[in-house]
Design a protein around this motif. Structure first.
Motif, short mmCIF file in Angstrom:
data_model
loop_
_atom_site.label_atom_id
_atom_site.label_comp_id
_atom_site.label_asym_id
_atom_site.label_seq_id
_atom_site.Cartn_x
_atom_site.Cartn_y
_atom_site.Cartn_z
N LYS A 54 19.05 -6.18 -2.19
CA LYS A 54 18.03 -5.46 -2.98
C LYS A 54 16.72 -6.20 -3.19
O LYS A 54 15.71 -5.60 -3.54
N LEU A 55 16.75 -7.53 -3.05
CA LEU A 55 15.54 -8.29 -3.38
C LEU A 55 14.73 -8.58 -2.11
O LEU A 55 15.26 -9.14 -1.15
N PHE A 56 13.45 -8.21 -2.12
CA PHE A 56 12.61 -8.37 -0.92
C PHE A 56 11.62 -9.52 -1.08
O PHE A 56 11.00 -9.69 -2.13
N TRP A 89 3.86 -13.79 -10.24
CA TRP A 89 2.94 -12.69 -10.46
C TRP A 89 3.68 -11.48 -10.99
O TRP A 89 4.89 -11.36 -10.78
N THR A 90 2.94 -10.57 -11.62
CA THR A 90 3.56 -9.35 -12.15
C THR A 90 4.17 -8.51 -11.01
O THR A 90 3.63 -8.48 -9.90
N GLY A 91 5.30 -7.87 -11.30
CA GLY A 91 5.93 -6.94 -10.35
C GLY A 91 6.56 -7.59 -9.14
O GLY A 91 6.79 -6.92 -8.13
N THR A 92 6.88 -8.89 -9.23
CA THR A 92 7.47 -9.55 -8.06
C THR A 92 9.00 -9.65 -8.15
O THR A 92 9.63 -10.17 -7.22
N GLY A 93 9.58 -9.21 -9.27
CA GLY A 93 11.04 -9.12 -9.34
C GLY A 93 11.73 -9.99 -10.37
O GLY A 93 12.96 -10.13 -10.32
N LYS A 94 11.00 -10.54 -11.33
CA LYS A 94 11.65 -11.45 -12.29
C LYS A 94 12.66 -10.70 -13.18
O LYS A 94 13.80 -11.13 -13.34
N ASN A 95 12.21 -9.58 -13.76
CA ASN A 95 13.14 -8.79 -14.58
C ASN A 95 14.26 -8.21 -13.73
O ASN A 95 15.41 -8.14 -14.16
N SER A 193 8.28 -15.65 -16.94
CA SER A 193 6.86 -15.73 -17.32
C SER A 193 5.94 -15.63 -16.11
O SER A 193 6.34 -15.85 -14.97
N ASN A 194 4.69 -15.25 -16.41
CA ASN A 194 3.66 -15.18 -15.37
C ASN A 194 2.97 -16.54 -15.21
O ASN A 194 2.20 -16.73 -14.27
N ALA A 195 3.25 -17.46 -16.12
CA ALA A 195 2.60 -18.77 -16.04
C ALA A 195 2.97 -19.44 -14.72
O ALA A 195 4.12 -19.38 -14.29
N GLY A 304 2.43 -6.23 -7.42
CA GLY A 304 3.74 -6.38 -6.77
C GLY A 304 4.28 -5.01 -6.42
O GLY A 304 3.58 -4.20 -5.84
N CYS A 305 5.53 -4.76 -6.84
CA CYS A 305 6.12 -3.45 -6.60
C CYS A 305 6.07 -2.58 -7.86
O CYS A 305 6.64 -1.49 -7.89
N LYS A 306 5.41 -3.07 -8.89
CA LYS A 306 5.29 -2.28 -10.12
C LYS A 306 4.40 -1.08 -9.82
O LYS A 306 3.50 -1.19 -8.99
N THR A 307 4.61 0.00 -10.49
CA THR A 307 3.85 1.27 -10.38
C THR A 307 4.20 2.06 -9.11
O THR A 307 3.69 3.16 -8.93
N1 LIG Z 1 10.97 -8.68 -4.81
C1 LIG Z 1 11.37 -7.43 -5.08
N2 LIG Z 1 12.31 -6.82 -4.31
C2 LIG Z 1 12.70 -5.56 -4.59
N3 LIG Z 1 12.20 -4.81 -5.59
C3 LIG Z 1 11.29 -5.36 -6.39
C4 LIG Z 1 10.82 -6.70 -6.17
N4 LIG Z 1 9.90 -6.97 -7.10
C5 LIG Z 1 9.79 -5.90 -7.88
N5 LIG Z 1 10.62 -4.91 -7.46
C6 LIG Z 1 10.74 -3.56 -8.04
O1 LIG Z 1 9.66 -3.40 -8.96
C7 LIG Z 1 10.16 -3.18 -10.29
C8 LIG Z 1 9.32 -4.00 -11.26
O2 LIG Z 1 9.56 -5.40 -11.05
P1 LIG Z 1 9.94 -6.42 -12.23
O3 LIG Z 1 9.99 -5.68 -13.53
O4 LIG Z 1 11.15 -7.16 -11.86
O5 LIG Z 1 8.66 -7.33 -12.18
P2 LIG Z 1 8.37 -8.65 -13.03
O6 LIG Z 1 8.19 -9.76 -12.04
O7 LIG Z 1 9.40 -8.84 -14.06
O8 LIG Z 1 6.95 -8.28 -13.63
P3 LIG Z 1 6.25 -8.72 -15.03
O9 LIG Z 1 5.80 -10.13 -14.87
O10 LIG Z 1 5.07 -7.80 -15.15
O11 LIG Z 1 7.25 -8.50 -16.13
C9 LIG Z 1 11.61 -3.63 -10.23
O12 LIG Z 1 12.39 -2.89 -11.14
C10 LIG Z 1 12.02 -3.34 -8.81
O13 LIG Z 1 12.38 -1.99 -8.67
#
Ligand SMILES: Nc1ncnc2c1ncn2[C@@H]1O[C@H](COP(=O)(O)OP(=O)(O)OP(=O)(O)O)[C@@H](O)[C@H]1O
Length: 318
Positions: A54-56, A89-95, A193-195, A304-307
């Protein structure tokens, strides 16, 4: 009846009573959630499988998280709890990754009563209440680890946490056998964190500009610079934190900024999860609608993949 068969019968009955006793918690835990629910090898295998699938675009993350969590779960004599700090960075998959870790240990994942998530702006909003938050945080962690030693704590938005607050949990992350009768050595702490995102992007860009592939980036290329930059960043939540100073964070894990091709992968997953056939034309259009940086090269998606899911709503009727 021969004495020997009586002996065997008694031994058999005792054995089955014993098996019944041993399997009782398993049956119980099948229906009701239990602390330490999954057996370690299964949890580690589930984690590896889910991250691979699942993680890209995060080769470092998959490798380090699996290695760290697997060896921690397998270690029956851990000297301290596991502490992972995820940066990027935001939306890169931390959560997303912390959710996968939670699901690999507890079937209910983030909904499990043994998984606790703190969001800085939601749970600790006011700078003037920092002393109150320190007390609350300590008693919350103490209470939950007393109930379940394998508790998982996730701290989101660390960069928005007031400096000093996180140091209140230092005793729990340290090498103590017991604190007031409670052992914290099986607990897991994950900080998000984004730091440090700029530092990570700098390294990724350097590799790109030198014609090297992203997969060539090693943890050693980033980790030290990352921990120093987080320690010296006033807005990191770890500013001059004793957690870093005393080496209580086991791994600083860098999330690389996502490229156009990764955004396309996220779009495909999202389309499939909604039950539609993947239309490559829509996939490209959505990926092209995202904005990319730096301005000249336009390599990395700034969200990232957010939005992605919100953009998809436009193409599909709900
Ligand atoms: N590397 C990834 N591989 C696959 N899906 C991803 C990846 N990064 C983000 N996503 C998708 O984008 C959604 C948002 O990412 P996520 O909430 O994990 O970002 P984040 O890094 O925690 O951002 P923030 O710093 O803004 O909290 C995830 O629920 C997932 O569906």
């Amino acid at each position: 009846v021969e004495p020997i068969s009586v002996g065997l019968a008694i031994a058999g009955a005792a054995a089955s009573a014993l098996t019944g006793f041993i399997s009782y918690p398993r049956i119980y835990c099948y229906f009701r959630e239990c602390c330490l629910q999954r057996h370690e090898p299964r949890a580690a295998a589930a984690l590896q499988q889910n991250l691979d699938k699942k993680l890209f675009g995060q080769h470092l993350v998959s490798k380090v998280v699996v290695k760290a969590v697997r060896s921690f779960l397998n270690n029956t004599n851990a000297k301290k709890p596991l502490a992972l700090s995820l940066h990027g960075w935001t939306g890169t998959g931390k959560n997303f990754v912390s959710k996968i870790v939670a699901e690999s240990i507890y079937k209910k994942g983030l909904q499990s009563k043994y998984v606790h998530q703190f969001v800085a702006t939601l749970h600790f909003p006011h700078a003037h209440s920092i002393n109150l938050y320190k007390d609350q945080l300590q008693s919350w962690i103490r209470g939950n680890v007393s109930i379940c030693p394998r508790s998982l704590f996730i701290f989101d938005e660390m960069d928005k946490m007031h400096a000093g607050l996180i140091d209140s949990i230092k005793p729990f992350l340290d090498y103590y056998e017991l604190l007031d009768g409670v052992s914290y050595r099986q607990a897991i702490f994950i900080f998000l964190s984004n730091a440090g995102a700029e530092k990570i992007t700098e390294v990724a860009l350097d590799f790109w500009r030198n014609g090297r592939t992203r997969e060539d980036i090693q943890l050693t290329d980033i980790q030290n610079a990352l921990s120093v930059s987080v320690f010296n960043n006033k807005n990191s939540g770890f500013w001059h934190s004793t957690l870093i100073d005393r080496n209580l964070i086991d791994y600083f894990i860098p999330f690389l900024p996502l490229e156009y091709k990764h955004v396309k992968m996220c779009v495909r997953v999202e389309i499939e999860s909604r039950g539609y056939a993947v239309d490559e034309d829509i996939v490209s259009r959505i990926a092209e609608e995202m904005t990319y940086f730096p301005r000249e090269e336009r390599i990395y998606s700034d969200k990232g993949c957010k939005t992605v899911d919100a953009k998809l709503d436009y193409y599909y009727d709900f």
